[in-house]
Design a protein around this motif. Structure first.
Motif, PDB file in Angstrom:
ATOM      1  N   UNK A 179       0.999  -1.316   0.087  1.00 56.85           N
ATOM      2  CA  UNK A 179       0.053   0.090   0.130  1.00 56.85           C
ATOM      3  C   UNK A 179       0.749   1.177  -0.041  1.00 56.85           C
ATOM      4  N   UNK A 180       2.022   1.229   0.685  1.00 55.70           N
ATOM      5  CA  UNK A 180       2.708   2.336   0.784  1.00 55.70           C
ATOM      6  C   UNK A 180       3.538   2.448  -0.634  1.00 55.70           C
ATOM      7  N   UNK A 181       3.770   1.271  -1.395  1.00 58.49           N
ATOM      8  CA  UNK A 181       4.477   1.664  -2.500  1.00 58.49           C
ATOM      9  C   UNK A 181       3.509   2.141  -3.445  1.00 58.49           C
ATOM     10  N   UNK A 182       2.165   1.672  -3.444  1.00 61.39           N
ATOM     11  CA  UNK A 182       1.337   2.493  -4.599  1.00 61.39           C
ATOM     12  C   UNK A 182       1.024   3.742  -4.088  1.00 61.39           C
ATOM     13  N   UNK A 183       1.055   4.035  -3.108  1.00 59.96           N
ATOM     14  CA  UNK A 183       0.985   5.557  -2.575  1.00 59.96           C
ATOM     15  C   UNK A 183       2.237   6.286  -3.086  1.00 59.96           C
ATOM     16  N   UNK A 184       3.293   5.813  -3.014  1.00 56.47           N
ATOM     17  CA  UNK A 184       4.578   6.386  -3.417  1.00 56.47           C
ATOM     18  C   UNK A 184       4.662   6.632  -4.878  1.00 56.47           C
ATOM     19  N   UNK A 185       3.955   5.535  -5.592  1.00 53.44           N
ATOM     20  CA  UNK A 185       3.735   5.705  -7.158  1.00 53.44           C
ATOM     21  C   UNK A 185       2.947   6.935  -7.366  1.00 53.44           C
ATOM     22  N   UNK A 186       1.907   6.826  -6.713  1.00 50.91           N
ATOM     23  CA  UNK A 186       0.755   8.001  -7.055  1.00 50.91           C
ATOM     24  C   UNK A 186       1.409   9.278  -6.489  1.00 50.91           C
ATOM     25  N   UNK A 187       1.734   9.666  -5.622  1.00 54.04           N
ATOM     26  CA  UNK A 187       2.582  10.893  -5.199  1.00 54.04           C
ATOM     27  C   UNK A 187       3.679  11.178  -5.966  1.00 54.04           C
TER      28      UNK A 187
ATOM     29  N   UNK B   1      10.782   1.253   0.295  1.00 59.89           N
ATOM     30  CA  UNK B   1      12.094   1.054   1.292  1.00 59.89           C
ATOM     31  C   UNK B   1      11.762   1.650   2.782  1.00 59.89           C
ATOM     32  N   UNK B   2      11.147   2.588   2.712  1.00 61.32           N
ATOM     33  CA  UNK B   2      10.822   3.223   4.131  1.00 61.32           C
ATOM     34  C   UNK B   2       9.875   2.294   4.790  1.00 61.32           C
ATOM     35  N   UNK B   3       9.128   1.503   4.114  1.00 62.73           N
ATOM     36  CA  UNK B   3       8.116   0.803   4.943  1.00 62.73           C
ATOM     37  C   UNK B   3       8.630  -0.636   5.247  1.00 62.73           C
ATOM     38  N   UNK B   4       9.488  -1.008   4.130  1.00 63.37           N
ATOM     39  CA  UNK B   4      10.289  -2.355   4.724  1.00 63.37           C
ATOM     40  C   UNK B   4      11.303  -2.136   5.912  1.00 63.37           C
TER      41      UNK B   4
ATOM     42  N   UNK C  40      10.801   6.344  -8.703  1.00 60.27           N
ATOM     43  CA  UNK C  40      11.367   6.656  -7.628  1.00 60.27           C
ATOM     44  C   UNK C  40      10.538   6.849  -6.234  1.00 60.27           C
ATOM     45  N   UNK C  41       9.473   7.467  -6.261  1.00 61.78           N
ATOM     46  CA  UNK C  41       8.346   7.485  -5.202  1.00 61.78           C
ATOM     47  C   UNK C  41       8.114   6.109  -4.680  1.00 61.78           C
ATOM     48  N   UNK C  42       7.851   5.170  -5.405  1.00 66.68           N
ATOM     49  CA  UNK C  42       7.422   3.893  -5.013  1.00 66.68           C
ATOM     50  C   UNK C  42       8.532   3.164  -4.389  1.00 66.68           C
ATOM     51  N   UNK C  43       9.858   3.275  -5.062  1.00 63.82           N
ATOM     52  CA  UNK C  43      11.134   2.705  -4.405  1.00 63.82           C
ATOM     53  C   UNK C  43      11.338   3.287  -3.076  1.00 63.82           C
TER      54      UNK C  43
ATOM     55  N   UNK D  93       9.142  12.929 -16.510  1.00 64.33           N
ATOM     56  CA  UNK D  93       9.073  13.334 -15.107  1.00 64.33           C
ATOM     57  C   UNK D  93       8.194  12.582 -14.417  1.00 64.33           C
ATOM     58  N   UNK D  94       7.066  12.281 -14.951  1.00 65.20           N
ATOM     59  CA  UNK D  94       6.094  11.384 -14.192  1.00 65.20           C
ATOM     60  C   UNK D  94       6.471   9.893 -14.191  1.00 65.20           C
ATOM     61  N   UNK D  95       7.477   9.358 -15.062  1.00 58.59           N
ATOM     62  CA  UNK D  95       7.992   7.916 -14.947  1.00 58.59           C
ATOM     63  C   UNK D  95       8.804   7.863 -13.916  1.00 58.59           C
TER      64      UNK D  95
END
Length: 88
Positions: free
Chosen positions: A5-13, A68-71, A61-64, A54-56
């Protein structure tokens, strides 16, 4: 589940922030290199090249970063166990 869930949130933001930074960088590129505006060329350059790049980059990078922070958060114990005889 928390990591996903945090990776998906990071992907979106990250996608939103990366697209905004891509547009800003594209506009700076057009101004700095004096790109022609004939038939909207500079606008197409910004919105069809810099914004998707920029979006890609921002999304990946946001998802990673959020993943990483969640793990890393799971590796840190939140609660201490009960005190044993040696800890007293």
């Amino acid at each position: 589940m928390k990591v996903a869930l945090l990776a998906v949130l990071g992907l979106f933001l990250g996608t939103l922030a990366g697209a905004a930074l891509g547009v800003g960088f594209g506009l700076a590129w057009v101004e700095f290199f004096k790109t022609t505006n004939f038939e909207g060329y500079s606008g197409m350059l910004v919105f069809f090249t810099f914004m998707p790049l920029g979006a890609a980059i921002g999304g990946i990078s946001g998802a990673l970063l959020f993943g990483y922070l969640a793990v890393r958060d799971q590796a840190i114990p939140i609660e201490r166990g009960p005190a044993g005889l040696a800890d007293r």
